[in-house]
Scaffold this motif. Sequence first.
Motif, PDB file in Angstrom:
ATOM      1  N   ARG A  24       0.818  -1.214   0.000  1.00 13.41           N
ATOM      2  CA  ARG A  24       0.000   0.000   0.000  1.00 13.41           C
ATOM      3  C   ARG A  24       0.852   1.265   0.000  1.00 13.41           C
ATOM      4  O   ARG A  24       0.407   2.310  -0.464  1.00 13.41           O
ATOM      5  CB  ARG A  24      -0.929   0.002   1.205  1.00 13.41           C
ATOM      6  CG  ARG A  24      -2.047  -0.998   1.080  1.00 13.41           C
ATOM      7  CD  ARG A  24      -2.896  -1.010   2.315  1.00 13.41           C
ATOM      8  NE  ARG A  24      -4.145  -1.711   2.074  1.00 13.41           N
ATOM      9  CZ  ARG A  24      -4.970  -2.064   3.028  1.00 13.41           C
ATOM     10  NH1 ARG A  24      -4.701  -1.798   4.287  1.00 13.41           N
ATOM     11  NH2 ARG A  24      -6.080  -2.689   2.732  1.00 13.41           N
ATOM     12  N   ARG A  35      -6.416   1.177  -9.391  1.00 13.95           N
ATOM     13  CA  ARG A  35      -5.497   0.299  -8.664  1.00 13.95           C
ATOM     14  C   ARG A  35      -6.273  -0.346  -7.519  1.00 13.95           C
ATOM     15  O   ARG A  35      -6.921   0.344  -6.747  1.00 13.95           O
ATOM     16  CB  ARG A  35      -4.320   1.110  -8.110  1.00 13.95           C
ATOM     17  CG  ARG A  35      -3.369   0.320  -7.236  1.00 13.95           C
ATOM     18  CD  ARG A  35      -2.208   1.190  -6.786  1.00 13.95           C
ATOM     19  NE  ARG A  35      -1.386   0.520  -5.795  1.00 13.95           N
ATOM     20  CZ  ARG A  35      -0.162   0.915  -5.451  1.00 13.95           C
ATOM     21  NH1 ARG A  35       0.370   1.985  -6.017  1.00 13.95           N
ATOM     22  NH2 ARG A  35       0.517   0.253  -4.545  1.00 13.95           N
ATOM     23  N   THR A  37      -6.087  -3.554  -4.432  1.00 11.63           N
ATOM     24  CA  THR A  37      -5.248  -4.469  -3.670  1.00 11.63           C
ATOM     25  C   THR A  37      -6.142  -5.511  -3.009  1.00 11.63           C
ATOM     26  O   THR A  37      -7.179  -5.182  -2.445  1.00 11.63           O
ATOM     27  CB  THR A  37      -4.452  -3.690  -2.597  1.00 11.63           C
ATOM     28  OG1 THR A  37      -3.687  -2.663  -3.250  1.00 11.63           O
ATOM     29  CG2 THR A  37      -3.508  -4.603  -1.838  1.00 11.63           C
ATOM     30  N   VAL A  47      -2.081  -7.151  -6.421  1.00 11.19           N
ATOM     31  CA  VAL A  47      -2.367  -5.777  -6.838  1.00 11.19           C
ATOM     32  C   VAL A  47      -2.639  -5.805  -8.336  1.00 11.19           C
ATOM     33  O   VAL A  47      -1.874  -6.391  -9.107  1.00 11.19           O
ATOM     34  CB  VAL A  47      -1.189  -4.823  -6.538  1.00 11.19           C
ATOM     35  CG1 VAL A  47      -1.504  -3.418  -7.025  1.00 11.19           C
ATOM     36  CG2 VAL A  47      -0.856  -4.832  -5.056  1.00 11.19           C
ATOM     37  N   THR A  49      -3.447  -3.173 -11.514  1.00 15.88           N
ATOM     38  CA  THR A  49      -3.523  -1.790 -11.996  1.00 15.88           C
ATOM     39  C   THR A  49      -4.020  -1.819 -13.430  1.00 15.88           C
ATOM     40  O   THR A  49      -3.687  -2.713 -14.203  1.00 15.88           O
ATOM     41  CB  THR A  49      -2.159  -1.070 -11.925  1.00 15.88           C
ATOM     42  OG1 THR A  49      -1.175  -1.819 -12.647  1.00 15.88           O
ATOM     43  CG2 THR A  49      -1.703  -0.881 -10.484  1.00 15.88           C
TER      44      THR A  49
END
Length: 87
Positions: A24, A35, A37, A47, A49
């Motif tokens: 993070r 994005r 997580t 993660v 993106t």
Amino acid sequence: MTVALMWEARAAAGRGEELLAWVREQPLAAEPLRRETFRAPQDRVLVITWWDASYDAELPELPEPTSELVTRAVHRWRFEAVAGDGS
């Protein structure tokens, strides 16, 4: 075109929360469209993106954590969005 980069790591025993906090805190050199997580059993952290870019574009990625924090090298995948698949 939308490209998604996936980054997945498994924390060393008992260090899942530390890996999650580390992820993070990691900045990217540019701002993605999105994005997210995630975490999973066995102290795994994922993660994803999303980028408005061509599939082979050079895009910023999250780095490797220190070897003490993870049980193995990070797994990385790149995907492109598929339009009109009927689902």
